[in-house]
Motif scaffolding. Structure first.
Motif, PDB file in Angstrom:
ATOM      1  N   LEU A 769       0.749  -2.387  -2.936  1.00 61.19           N
ATOM      2  CA  LEU A 769       2.079  -1.876  -2.957  1.00 61.19           C
ATOM      3  C   LEU A 769       2.516  -1.264  -4.210  1.00 61.19           C
ATOM      4  CD1 LEU A 769       4.174  -4.986  -1.968  1.00 61.19           C
ATOM      5  CD2 LEU A 769       3.611  -3.193  -0.544  1.00 61.19           C
ATOM      6  N   THR A 889      10.685  -0.097 -10.096  1.00 59.51           N
ATOM      7  CA  THR A 889      12.224  -0.324  -9.906  1.00 59.51           C
ATOM      8  C   THR A 889      13.082  -0.986 -10.884  1.00 59.51           C
ATOM      9  OG1 THR A 889      11.664  -2.256  -8.415  1.00 59.51           O
ATOM     10  CG2 THR A 889      11.674   0.013  -7.155  1.00 59.51           C
ATOM     11  N   CYS A 904       7.039  -3.879 -10.677  1.00 57.28           N
ATOM     12  CA  CYS A 904       7.851  -3.970  -9.654  1.00 57.28           C
ATOM     13  C   CYS A 904       7.818  -2.840  -8.744  1.00 57.28           C
ATOM     14  CB  CYS A 904       9.316  -3.986 -10.083  1.00 57.28           C
ATOM     15  SG  CYS A 904       9.714  -5.263 -11.297  1.00 57.28           S
ATOM     16  N   GLN A 907       9.767  -0.197  -2.175  1.00 57.79           N
ATOM     17  CA  GLN A 907       9.801  -0.809  -0.927  1.00 57.79           C
ATOM     18  C   GLN A 907       9.212   0.222   0.089  1.00 57.79           C
ATOM     19  OE1 GLN A 907      13.524  -2.154   0.559  1.00 57.79           O
ATOM     20  NE2 GLN A 907      13.536  -3.820  -0.893  1.00 57.79           N
ATOM     21  N   ASP A 909       8.351   2.576   3.182  1.00 56.65           N
ATOM     22  CA  ASP A 909       9.319   3.097   4.507  1.00 56.65           C
ATOM     23  C   ASP A 909       8.535   2.328   5.671  1.00 56.65           C
ATOM     24  OD1 ASP A 909      10.593   4.281   6.242  1.00 56.65           O
ATOM     25  OD2 ASP A 909      10.359   6.353   5.712  1.00 56.65           O
ATOM     26  N   GLU A 910       9.387   1.904   6.686  1.00 60.78           N
ATOM     27  CA  GLU A 910       9.040   1.072   7.631  1.00 60.78           C
ATOM     28  C   GLU A 910       8.497   1.948   8.702  1.00 60.78           C
ATOM     29  OE1 GLU A 910      12.178  -1.491   9.026  1.00 60.78           O
ATOM     30  OE2 GLU A 910      12.205  -2.733   7.411  1.00 60.78           O
TER      31      GLU A 910
END
Length: 1020
Positions: A769, A889, A904, A907, A909-910
């Motif tokens: 991530l 973030t 951090c 997120q 992208d789905e």
């Protein structure tokens, strides 16, 4: 040359330069005048206190207010390093110089003028609160000692003694006339019987008769002489000849006060004498001697240098004085002075003079003096200024006066004129410390043991004066006598330490220096003394002092933290015993300045038996040696990162790979840099010192010849090309690049890196991530190098490392680019080594090469970024702040050494599916290396014959193996997982080509051979 033919242009330039210089001088002078006329006026001095107007009060804990010292009261011309005021500054400086030290007693604070003494009202209140037991009144507890030459002249004194409410138990008569002893004793007994006093014993002691033809001060020697008194009383009252107490309550009053907590351990009297400063006194005029009571200073209880006329002394003090008799020279001094000095030296008893105490009978604490003027200052002044023995004692500077204590407190409280102390025992120690003592820019104090130990204060002072080194050195000569016989060094160490303790209590040095000698009683005693007095004791080996001259440049705060940094050597090795031997031997030959330095060796799982034997048998005398051996192959990155984790914020590590060798001065550079930039408070005048100090994450021992993070590849680097137009030559600098070839790493930053790397590797192996990168850095190509991740942290924090910048890249460590997985042959290594090998500093030129012969302030250091460009700390911080918003973030937090704000992730992208993870390769790992069995045959008889032959002739004994010259096989993968090493090896051909273009002393044939050898490198 005629004027018409003179060149006009050079002449005009010369005229313009002269005019410009003249204008500059006039402007500077005008600015100085304006500044003086417009300077803000000094604050008004406080109103002088009326010492005679003592406000009545019964509250002892809150005496009448007395002005305290204010620094601004003293003019600018007086505020200088040698400021040492005399008595005439008391009203200006104030009386008490608080706050009082709660750890010290009331008497100690009174001696240092941190507590105010009691006035007459306060003394009266103390007396009202105190009572003596009825046993003291009923049974005599006091012996009295008087001198009798004529019974008629002594009769008023005898009448005053027997009139006291507390009668003495025994009366000791000191006389010099053997023919009149019986007559005197008979007359005194008759006098006691006439006054109905039968319980006083009479004892007589004969002393040598006084010779009127002796010198002027022989009388003082007679008065001083205190014979041994075999007394069973608790107290001894000594009276000078013809001294007559006014009140019958005098003895009772003094005993009451000496049983009260404030004064129970003090020598009390009512007629004190104050002498000039014994340390910084340039005028021994009689006017500097004050006899109390006087109107010059307040009428309060205060410490004095001696008491006149009457002394009430505890029995144990008498016993101690009889066991430690004064010298013949001291016997020429006044009795009161010797008593006070002996009690101060032996049992740390302070002499206190009490204020006048009015009563209906007149003054309870006063005397009458018949037929003698002992109380007049003229007599004391004559003795003080003319007595040859007193002059000699003052020249030794070993007996602090009351003024010394007071002025030390004034200086420390107001002007912060601190000092350091050197303790020398003999000429060899003076020779060793001489270069360091002469470098201090403020007054330092030196204590010598005396001529009996080979060095007197006079010789040292004359030597310093001849070399121009006496301006800031104050010498104190203890004049100790050596004690012959067994255990004399222990006795000498104890005696010297006791006298040094007395001086340190008045000088209050911030640090004490002594010569470190193992298993010697004096250094051990000095260490214990320093611990008891809460003074930092710095012991230096005599041979190392020449490498520690930078001590004089450190702040007092840094000196007090001398023992705080805990610097350890951390060595990472695999199977290169010859390289490891070279590293260990070079580290063993280094100068460690008397510090204990621990050695930790981390061996890889594949380390061979020779390596294990080497580290196991290698003697390490500088501290503790610790060995660790992995049981599973880890590779270079885990070996380095897991080699050290700081125990506390003063724990430092010198991380070394086994192909590095060290300069004998590497620890000197590391210690100097750490104390200068981590423990000093004068690095930066802008107020951002703490923030700037947090930016430095280590100290490099290596001076790089190249820059490795340019995207196009490694480039040659020389600091002069970047700094020379902006900074003086040989200016050290700070850079963002972490050094892996010999460096000291700081605990907070390494601990932060541990946490950062743990989470980064976990993310790489699992979710991926985090998207942390360093733009335009070649380290982004590295996937398995610890430096890649350290560079990420450094870039996002704005951290920097200190680098040396000495002539010709002279360094404190170098890399030998040993043969291994990627460098198969020694010929290839020699062809590449010029780009990385740097000369080691063997001769100490650190201070000689540094600008102004010292390390600069932290904020004066040049700052280079990852690519070698000149920047500022603010620019690095701004760059890090901007890039932080692109990779995290969380809001950025600095100064906490917590990497959580960096970790951090954004997120995902789905709509974008995650890329499939590649299946991990399954590797077969052997927990134990394959065992190879070898069958050997030997003849027992032949072995015995060989052993007998070796015993017969020692010449043919086998020589010990020197592993430093043993060849070693390639390490077969010790660095295979480190991408940083791959980049180094890939750049060898290019770096050598650039290097040889600059160094044109190579012939074309040599260059062709080198490039051909480089081209044959097997990079797998």
């Amino acid at each position: 040359m005629p004027w018409s033919q003179t060149p006009k242009r050079p002449f005009r330039i010369l005229v313009y330069l002269i005019a410009f210089a003249t204008f500059g001088l006039l402007t500077r002078q005008l600015f100085s005048i304006i500044t003086k006329t417009t300077r803000a006026p000094s604050p008004p001095s406080p109103v002088a206190h009326d010492w005679k107007a003592n406000t009545p009060s019964t509250i002892i804990s809150e005496p009448p207010p007395i002005p305290t010292i204010i620094a601004n009261n003293v003019t600018d011309s007086v505020i200088k390093e040698d400021y040492w005021p005399q008595w005439n500054t008391w009203e200006k400086d104030g009386w008490t110089l608080g706050p009082a030290d709660p750890k010290q007693s009331y008497l100690r604070n009174l001696q240092m003028y941190k507590e105010r003494g009691h006035d007459s009202v306060g003394i009266k209140s103390l007396l009202d609160q105190s009572t003596l037991s009825s046993a003291i009144h009923a049974a005599p507890v006091v012996d009295v000692v008087i001198r009798v030459t004529d019974i008629k002249k002594s009769q008023p004194q005898l009448e005053a003694i027997v009139a006291q409410k507390i009668k003495p138990k025994t009366m000791w008569l000191i006389t010099s006339s053997s023919s009149s002893i019986s007559t005197t004793t008979t007359n005194i007994i008759s006098f006691l019987n006439d006054n109905n006093i039968t319980n006083i014993n009479i004892r007589t002691i004969l002393i040598p008769e006084y010779d009127p033809q002796d010198d002027l001060f022989q009388q003082q020697r007679q008065d001083m002489w205190l014979p041994p008194i075999d007394t069973t009383a608790e107290w001894v009252w000594i009276l000078e000849q013809d001294v007559v107490p006014v009140s019958s309550q005098y003895l009772e009053t003094m005993l009451r006060l000496m049983h009260m907590p404030p004064y129970e351990n003090a020598l009390l009297g009512t007629h004190g004498v104050l002498f000039p400063s014994n340390f910084h006194n340039t005028n021994n005029d009689n006017n500097n001697i004050i006899c109390l009571p006087t109107t010059q200073i307040p009428d309060v209880s205060q410490p004095v240098d001696m008491i006149q006329g009457s002394w009430i002394i505890k029995k144990e003090w008498i016993l101690l004085m009889n066991n430690n008799k004064p010298t013949i020279q001291e016997m020429q001094l006044p009795l009161g002075y010797v008593i006070s000095q002996q009690l101060m030296k032996k049992v740390d008893v302070v002499t206190i003079s009490l204020p006048p105490l009015p009563s209906p009978q007149s003054n309870l604490l006063d005397f009458t003096n018949n037929n003698n003027n002992n109380f007049k200052c003229q007599n004391i002044q004559n003795v003080y200024t003319q007595n040859s023995e007193w002059k000699r004692m003052r020249a030794l500077r070993i007996n602090p006066t009351v003024l010394d204590y007071r002025q030390t407190t004034i200086r420390k409280h107001s002007y912060q004129l601190d000092t350091v102390l050197f303790i020398l025992d003999g000429p060899d120690q003076a020779t060793a410390f001489y270069p360091l003592m002469c470098r201090f820019g403020y007054t330092i104090h030196v204590i010598v043991s005396g001529s009996e130990r080979g060095l007197s204060g006079t010789i040292l002072k004359n030597t310093l004066k001849q070399t121009g080194c006496d301006r800031h050195v104050m010498v104190h000569d203890l004049n100790l006598m050596t004690v012959p016989g067994e255990g004399d060094e222990d006795i000498f160490a104890m005696e010297m330490t006791l006298r040094v303790t007395r001086l340190t209590r008045v000088l209050r040095p911030r640090a004490t220096f002594y010569i470190q000698r193992n298993n010697q009683p004096l250094p051990r005693a000095l260490i214990m003394m320093a611990e008891n007095e809460e003074i930092v004791a710095i012991g230096l080996p005599a041979d190392d002092i020449i490498h520690a001259l930078w001590i004089s440049d450190l702040s007092f705060e840094a000196l007090e933290q001398w023992h705080t940094p805990d610097i350890n050597l951390v060595v990472i090795t695999d199977r290169r015993p010859h390289s490891l031997s070279r590293l260990l031997q070079s580290s063993d030959r280094s100068f460690y300045l008397g510090d204990k330095v621990n050695l930790v060796v981390h061996m890889e799982q594949s380390s061979d038996s020779v390596t294990r034997m080497l580290v196991g048998n290698f003697p390490w005398h500088h501290g503790k040696k610790t060995l660790r051996h992995r049981i599973r192959k880890g590779g270079l990155m885990p070996a380095i990162i897991e080699s050290w984790y700081p125990k506390h914020n003063d724990d430092y590590a010198v991380i070394l790979e086994d192909d590095v060798s060290l300069s004998p001065l590497f620890y000197v550079w590391a210690k100097y840099s750490i104390l200068r930039y981590r423990y000093s408070n004068n690095n930066n005048g802008s107020g951002d010192e703490d923030r700037l100090r947090q930016m430095m994450f280590g100290v490099s021992l290596y001076s790089p010849r190249s820059l490795e993070l340019h995207p196009a590849g490694r480039r040659p680097f020389h600091p002069d090309n970047v700094l020379l137009n902006h900074y003086p030559p040989r200016m050290p600098y700070v850079s963002q690049i972490p050094c892996s070839w010999g460096a000291v790493y700081f605990p907070e930053h390494w601990r932060e890196f541990h946490e950062y790397l743990t989470i980064r590797l976990m993310d790489i192996n699992q979710d991926r991530l985090l998207n942390i990168t360093v733009p335009k850095s070649r380290s982004e190509r590295w996937k398995k190098s610890w430096k890649k991740y350290f560079i990420e942290l450094v870039y996002l924090r704005g951290y920097v490392m200190l680098y040396p910048n000495f002539q010709d890249f002279e360094s404190f460590s170098t890399n030998h680019l040993e043969t291994g997985t990627h460098v198969k042959t020694n010929a290839k290594r020699l062809s590449a080594i010029n780009a990385f090998l740097v000369p080691l500093m063997q001769r100490d030129t650190i201070l000689a090469q540094l600008p102004n012969h010292r390390l600069p302030n932290y904020d004066d250091l040049p700052v280079l970024d990852l690519w070698g460009y000149l920047r500022t700390h603010d620019e690095l911080d701004e760059t890090a702040s901007q890039w932080h918003t692109k990779i995290s973030t969380c809001p950025r937090k600095t100064g906490t050494f917590d990497p959580q704000d960096i970790l951090c992730p954004f997120q995902l992208d789905e709509a974008i599916p995650e890329p499939p993870k590649k299946p991990k390769k399954i590797k077969t790992v052997y927990a134990v290396e394959p065992i190879e069995y070898v069958t050997m045959y030997y003849d027992t008889h032949q072995q015995k014959q060989q052993q007998l032959q070796e015993e017969v002739d020692d010449e043919y004994l086998p020589q010990p193996i020197d592993v430093a010259v043993m060849p070693s096989e390639p390490d077969n993968g010790s660095n295979v997982w480190d991408d940083h090493w791959l980049d180094v090896l890939n750049d060898l051909v290019y770096m050598n080509e650039l290097y040889n273009r600059v160094n044109t002393h190579y012939s074309n044939e040599d260059l062709r051979d080198i490039l051909t050898a480089d081209a044959e490198l097997d990079l797998d």
